[in-house]
Design a protein around this motif. Structure first.
Motif, PDB file in Angstrom:
ATOM      1  N   UNK A  14       1.183  -1.053   0.223  1.00 15.70           N
ATOM      2  CA  UNK A  14      -0.375  -0.151  -0.126  1.00 15.70           C
ATOM      3  C   UNK A  14       0.747   1.411  -0.082  1.00 15.70           C
ATOM      4  N   UNK A  15       1.807   0.710   0.269  1.00 15.52           N
ATOM      5  CA  UNK A  15       2.565   2.814   0.397  1.00 15.52           C
ATOM      6  C   UNK A  15       3.731   2.559  -0.489  1.00 15.52           C
ATOM      7  N   UNK A  16       4.185   1.905  -1.622  1.00  9.76           N
ATOM      8  CA  UNK A  16       4.345   1.675  -2.847  1.00  9.76           C
ATOM      9  C   UNK A  16       4.011   2.337  -3.858  1.00  9.76           C
ATOM     10  N   UNK A  17       4.236   3.588  -5.009  1.00 10.61           N
ATOM     11  CA  UNK A  17       3.442   4.016  -5.888  1.00 10.61           C
ATOM     12  C   UNK A  17       3.033   3.006  -6.737  1.00 10.61           C
ATOM     13  N   UNK A  18       2.632   3.075  -7.153  1.00 16.58           N
ATOM     14  CA  UNK A  18       1.309   1.748  -8.127  1.00 16.58           C
ATOM     15  C   UNK A  18       1.900   2.892  -9.544  1.00 16.58           C
ATOM     16  N   UNK A  19       2.221   2.226 -10.672  1.00 14.59           N
ATOM     17  CA  UNK A  19       2.456   2.762 -11.770  1.00 14.59           C
ATOM     18  C   UNK A  19       0.695   3.249 -12.748  1.00 14.59           C
ATOM     19  N   UNK A  20       0.715   4.322 -13.419  1.00  9.50           N
ATOM     20  CA  UNK A  20      -0.241   4.374 -13.816  1.00  9.50           C
ATOM     21  C   UNK A  20      -0.736   4.201 -15.398  1.00  9.50           C
ATOM     22  N   UNK A  21       0.430   5.063 -16.183  1.00 11.50           N
ATOM     23  CA  UNK A  21       0.998   4.671 -17.364  1.00 11.50           C
ATOM     24  C   UNK A  21       2.068   5.388 -17.744  1.00 11.50           C
ATOM     25  N   UNK A  30       4.404   7.089 -15.335  1.00 17.71           N
ATOM     26  CA  UNK A  30       3.217   8.038 -14.156  1.00 17.71           C
ATOM     27  C   UNK A  30       2.879   7.198 -13.385  1.00 17.71           C
ATOM     28  N   UNK A  31       3.134   8.140 -12.156  1.00 15.52           N
ATOM     29  CA  UNK A  31       2.791   7.104 -11.052  1.00 15.52           C
ATOM     30  C   UNK A  31       1.459   7.455 -10.190  1.00 15.52           C
ATOM     31  N   UNK A  32       1.426   7.298  -9.041  1.00 11.42           N
ATOM     32  CA  UNK A  32      -0.137   8.044  -8.466  1.00 11.42           C
ATOM     33  C   UNK A  32       1.094   8.790  -7.338  1.00 11.42           C
ATOM     34  N   UNK A  33       0.391   9.706  -7.672  1.00 11.33           N
ATOM     35  CA  UNK A  33       0.911  10.572  -6.334  1.00 11.33           C
ATOM     36  C   UNK A  33       0.539  10.750  -5.020  1.00 11.33           C
ATOM     37  N   UNK A  34       0.266  11.084  -3.668  1.00  7.29           N
ATOM     38  CA  UNK A  34       0.302  10.688  -2.577  1.00  7.29           C
ATOM     39  C   UNK A  34       0.637  12.663  -2.300  1.00  7.29           C
ATOM     40  N   UNK A  35      -0.842  13.530  -1.667  1.00 10.91           N
ATOM     41  CA  UNK A  35      -0.806  14.368  -1.056  1.00 10.91           C
ATOM     42  C   UNK A  35      -0.382  14.063  -0.216  1.00 10.91           C
ATOM     43  N   UNK A  36       0.661  14.400   0.568  1.00 14.22           N
ATOM     44  CA  UNK A  36       0.424  14.591   2.130  1.00 14.22           C
ATOM     45  C   UNK A  36       1.709  15.222   3.151  1.00 14.22           C
ATOM     46  N   UNK A  37       1.964  15.507   3.534  1.00 12.78           N
ATOM     47  CA  UNK A  37       2.704  16.049   4.374  1.00 12.78           C
ATOM     48  C   UNK A  37       4.060  15.368   5.016  1.00 12.78           C
ATOM     49  N   UNK A  38       4.925  16.168   4.934  1.00 15.25           N
ATOM     50  CA  UNK A  38       7.076  15.537   5.000  1.00 15.25           C
ATOM     51  C   UNK A  38       6.793  15.204   6.244  1.00 15.25           C
ATOM     52  N   UNK A  50       5.761   5.836  13.077  1.00 17.95           N
ATOM     53  CA  UNK A  50       5.230   4.676  12.711  1.00 17.95           C
ATOM     54  C   UNK A  50       4.960   5.064  11.108  1.00 17.95           C
ATOM     55  N   UNK A  51       5.025   7.049  10.995  1.00 20.35           N
ATOM     56  CA  UNK A  51       5.327   7.121   9.656  1.00 20.35           C
ATOM     57  C   UNK A  51       6.415   6.707   8.675  1.00 20.35           C
ATOM     58  N   UNK A  52       7.585   6.783  10.056  1.00 18.02           N
ATOM     59  CA  UNK A  52       9.068   6.715   9.636  1.00 18.02           C
ATOM     60  C   UNK A  52       9.453   4.239   9.390  1.00 18.02           C
ATOM     61  N   UNK A  53       8.335   3.996  10.620  1.00 16.88           N
ATOM     62  CA  UNK A  53       8.057   2.634  10.156  1.00 16.88           C
ATOM     63  C   UNK A  53       8.021   2.102   9.247  1.00 16.88           C
ATOM     64  N   UNK A  54       6.997   2.386   8.508  1.00 13.74           N
ATOM     65  CA  UNK A  54       5.813   2.606   6.932  1.00 13.74           C
ATOM     66  C   UNK A  54       6.984   2.610   6.115  1.00 13.74           C
ATOM     67  N   UNK A  55       7.625   3.576   6.213  1.00 12.16           N
ATOM     68  CA  UNK A  55       8.328   4.348   5.005  1.00 12.16           C
ATOM     69  C   UNK A  55       9.612   3.046   4.630  1.00 12.16           C
ATOM     70  N   UNK A  56       9.837   3.139   5.602  1.00 13.43           N
ATOM     71  CA  UNK A  56      10.908   1.477   6.060  1.00 13.43           C
ATOM     72  C   UNK A  56      11.163   0.273   5.399  1.00 13.43           C
ATOM     73  N   UNK A  99      10.888  -3.612   1.378  1.00 12.25           N
ATOM     74  CA  UNK A  99       9.758  -4.655   0.177  1.00 12.25           C
ATOM     75  C   UNK A  99      10.316  -4.130  -1.334  1.00 12.25           C
ATOM     76  N   UNK A 100      10.125  -2.299  -1.616  1.00  7.68           N
ATOM     77  CA  UNK A 100      10.831  -2.254  -3.291  1.00  7.68           C
ATOM     78  C   UNK A 100      12.267  -2.609  -3.306  1.00  7.68           C
ATOM     79  N   UNK A 101      13.327  -2.353  -2.235  1.00  6.60           N
ATOM     80  CA  UNK A 101      14.891  -3.264  -1.955  1.00  6.60           C
ATOM     81  C   UNK A 101      14.737  -5.225  -2.414  1.00  6.60           C
TER      82      UNK A 101
END
Length: 133
Positions: free
Chosen positions: A69-76, A87-95, A111-117, A122-124
């Motif tokens: 859920x936290x890895x952007x999806x390719x749309x085009x 073209x990827x999904x773009x998450x509009x959120x605060x840094x 929790x945010x940092x853990x989700x990013x990690x 997962x991607x790596x």
């Protein structure tokens, strides 16, 4: 001096997010579906590098449905021409910096940092963690 990019394909460019050696990343707008997107456009030099372009295509195809859920999806994608793009999904959120400056609870920030990690790990593991991270 290069001319400012206003559109890529059917996407309006809102602003440049990053410029790297082989690509430029933009925040854009998909006018047909009225939603924000992220557009990564290769330089002509990167597009001419067959090995790089092949790897880029494989990663793009894998990210059509990344399974996280936290890895952007390719749309085009457009792989032909002088400046291929994704073209990827773009998450509009605060840094994270914005949240910490605003007094965000430290546990929520952790929790945010853990989700990013988790997403980066997962991607790596799938060989997706490259250049634009």
């Amino acid at each position: 001096m290069s001319e400012r990019v206003t559109h890529i394909g059917n996407y309006r460019i809102e602003r440049e997010l990053a410029q790297e050696e082989r690509r430029t990343v933009y925040q854009g707008w998909q006018m047909s579906l009225n939603r924000p997107v992220q557009i990564t456009q290769l330089t002509s030099e990167a597009a001419a590098d067959g090995e790089f372009l092949t790897r880029w295509k494989l990663v793009a195809r894998d990210l059509r449905d990344p399974g996280h859920p936290q890895v952007p999806r390719i749309l085009d994608a457009q792989f032909s021409g002088e400046h291929p793009y994704l073209v990827e999904s773009y998450l509009v959120a605060d840094t994270l910096a914005d949240q910490l400056t605003a007094g965000q609870d430290l546990n929520a920030s952790l929790r945010l940092v853990a989700g990013i990690a988790d997403a980066l790990g997962y991607a790596h593991k799938r060989g997706w963690a490259y250049g634009q991270l």
